[in-house]
Design a protein around this motif. Sequence first.
Motif, short mmCIF file in Angstrom:
data_model
loop_
_atom_site.label_atom_id
_atom_site.label_comp_id
_atom_site.label_asym_id
_atom_site.label_seq_id
_atom_site.Cartn_x
_atom_site.Cartn_y
_atom_site.Cartn_z
N UNK A 195 11.70 -46.98 -31.09
CA UNK A 195 12.58 -46.82 -29.93
C UNK A 195 12.39 -48.04 -29.04
N UNK A 196 13.40 -48.92 -28.92
CA UNK A 196 13.19 -50.17 -28.18
C UNK A 196 12.96 -49.98 -26.69
N UNK A 197 13.35 -48.82 -26.15
CA UNK A 197 13.14 -48.58 -24.72
C UNK A 197 11.66 -48.43 -24.39
N UNK A 199 21.28 -43.49 -29.96
CA UNK A 199 20.78 -43.99 -28.67
C UNK A 199 19.29 -44.31 -28.74
N UNK A 200 18.54 -43.46 -29.39
CA UNK A 200 17.09 -43.65 -29.44
C UNK A 200 16.71 -44.84 -30.32
N UNK A 201 17.40 -45.03 -31.43
CA UNK A 201 17.00 -46.12 -32.34
C UNK A 201 17.65 -47.45 -32.01
N UNK A 202 18.73 -47.43 -31.22
CA UNK A 202 19.49 -48.65 -30.94
C UNK A 202 19.44 -49.10 -29.50
N UNK A 203 19.11 -48.19 -28.57
CA UNK A 203 19.11 -48.54 -27.16
C UNK A 203 20.45 -48.39 -26.48
N UNK A 204 21.44 -47.77 -27.15
CA UNK A 204 22.76 -47.59 -26.55
C UNK A 204 22.76 -46.39 -25.60
N UNK A 205 23.35 -46.53 -24.41
CA UNK A 205 23.51 -45.37 -23.54
C UNK A 205 24.21 -44.23 -24.27
N UNK A 206 23.68 -43.03 -24.12
CA UNK A 206 24.07 -41.89 -24.94
C UNK A 206 25.57 -41.58 -24.86
N UNK A 207 26.06 -41.17 -23.68
CA UNK A 207 27.45 -40.75 -23.57
C UNK A 207 28.41 -41.93 -23.57
N UNK A 208 28.05 -42.98 -22.85
CA UNK A 208 28.96 -44.10 -22.66
C UNK A 208 29.24 -44.86 -23.95
N UNK A 209 28.23 -44.95 -24.83
CA UNK A 209 28.39 -45.79 -26.01
C UNK A 209 28.08 -45.08 -27.33
N UNK A 258 23.34 -47.36 -17.45
CA UNK A 258 24.52 -48.00 -18.03
C UNK A 258 24.17 -49.08 -19.04
N UNK A 259 22.93 -49.56 -19.02
CA UNK A 259 22.47 -50.57 -19.98
C UNK A 259 21.08 -50.19 -20.46
N UNK A 260 20.95 -49.98 -21.77
CA UNK A 260 19.64 -49.72 -22.34
C UNK A 260 18.96 -51.02 -22.71
N UNK A 261 17.94 -50.95 -23.54
CA UNK A 261 17.27 -52.16 -24.00
C UNK A 261 18.08 -52.85 -25.09
N UNK A 262 17.70 -54.06 -25.41
CA UNK A 262 18.24 -54.71 -26.59
C UNK A 262 17.63 -54.06 -27.82
N UNK A 294 13.13 -61.05 -18.38
CA UNK A 294 12.93 -60.11 -19.49
C UNK A 294 11.74 -59.23 -19.21
N UNK A 295 11.85 -57.94 -19.57
CA UNK A 295 10.74 -57.00 -19.53
C UNK A 295 10.75 -56.23 -20.84
N UNK A 296 9.85 -56.56 -21.75
CA UNK A 296 9.86 -55.93 -23.06
C UNK A 296 11.17 -56.23 -23.77
N UNK A 297 11.88 -55.16 -24.20
CA UNK A 297 13.16 -55.34 -24.88
C UNK A 297 14.34 -55.36 -23.90
N UNK A 298 14.06 -55.25 -22.61
CA UNK A 298 15.11 -55.28 -21.61
C UNK A 298 15.32 -56.72 -21.12
#
Length: 480
Positions: A22-24, A85-95, A322-326, A355-359
């Motif tokens: 989980x990149x977050x 969302x968990x494996x990719x970092x995409x916001x759940x509902x929005x993306x 609105x923006x998860x990690x890379x 940058x902070x971690x994957x963010x």
Amino acid sequence: MQMLVGNEFRDSSDGHVINIVNPAYGTVIDTVPAATYEDVKLAIDTAVEGQKMWEEMTIRERTQKLKKFASLCLERREELGKILAMESGKPFWKEAVWELDSVAYTIEGSCEVAKHYYGKTMPIGTEPGYDHDIQFTIHEPLGVLACIIPYNFPPAIWSFKVGAALAAGNAVIVKAPSYNPLTLLKLHEMLVESGVPASVVQCITGRGSEIGNWLMADERIAGVNFTGSTEVGIDIAKNACKNLIPYQFELGGNDPFIVFEDADLDLAVKEAGDQCRNNRQCCTGSKRFIIHNSLKKEFIEKLIEEYLCKEVQGDPLDENVTMGPMISEKAAKTVEEQVKLTVEQGGVVIYGGKRTGAFFQPTIIDHVSPDTDIARDMEVFGPVWPIIGFDTFEEAVAISNHSRYGLGGGVFSRDIKTCMKAAKQLKTGHIAINGSGNFRAAELPFGGGKRMSGNSRESLSAVMDEVTQSKSIVLRYVLE
């Protein structure tokens, strides 16, 4: 989670696994098999036999199963969206959930184009010697297709490659992305649940370079469809040509976003600000913002105030984010190095850049010279807006075309003649008028205008040409 090899989901033959993170948070959420050569060979053996049976089914029978699968996607969109969302970092509902909706649409559309992909009947009596013949064509599947999926939009891109291929009677061997294969594995479970034979939809996980080489070394592979970097595409092509395996590629891009002096600035800012989707890890994301010097200052100010400062980074399962990690910390570090290089070449970071971690923060770099790496051939796959000023129409077009890439682009002007003139001169596969090139309409042919951006036209309106071959049939002397 296990991969689909042979007629069942299984571990790799040697038991080795790859951690899915989980990149977050940098935490392991699951493991998948690291496929061996023996696993890949079994997948090919199985797909070759399965394809023969699948091709014998009618189009009606095949598409009934695929449409059932599309319905399952909509029913289970939230479950699948959470995994994505968990494996990719995409916001759940929005993306993430939206992406599963697009899968259902593309699969259903693939069924329709397959059912209405007609052959041709030639006119009679045009060529001496054939006055009493009837000549016509039919379409046949290619066989077993290797589909190599990238990490940025795995389900959506997968659906374009797999949907039409299956509807046409091909078998597929899917190489799932190494960072985030879990959603695709679930989709293959659902295909089998919908009645599609497991032998027809093999799904392999593991190291891309090894698996790609093993697939291309087997002459039974009838074609390869790959979306990813230009460098990897070149390697695949080198290996594919040894067996004359046809390839369809969608590769790198450095898409221009041109705002002319008479543009609707609010619209241009909106289109630029709406490009935070998936942290701008988008093939068609605008990557060079070529702004008329008279508008540049106001454009930047509005972009920050109305859009970028409102982005909320964090856990993609948080509805306020609105923006998860890379996709990974490694990817974020790459963007960090690219920003650093651009600054060394004269650019000035005026917003973000940390940058902070994957963010990685949304970042604007001003004073970017047209001769810098980022303005030409360095594709930044992250939330960076490089600003390049210009004064004349000719200058804007020259900056845009001075790149080895030519995937897409967007132009903004209130004068439709200016827009159409630019659209004609830009060397890209698609252009948006008064919009960004960051779109992929399912119906519209999609692919590069320069070979370093690929050679495919993958879409509902063109994909059947890429997954079938034409056969000519002549009924001799039947009209005597």
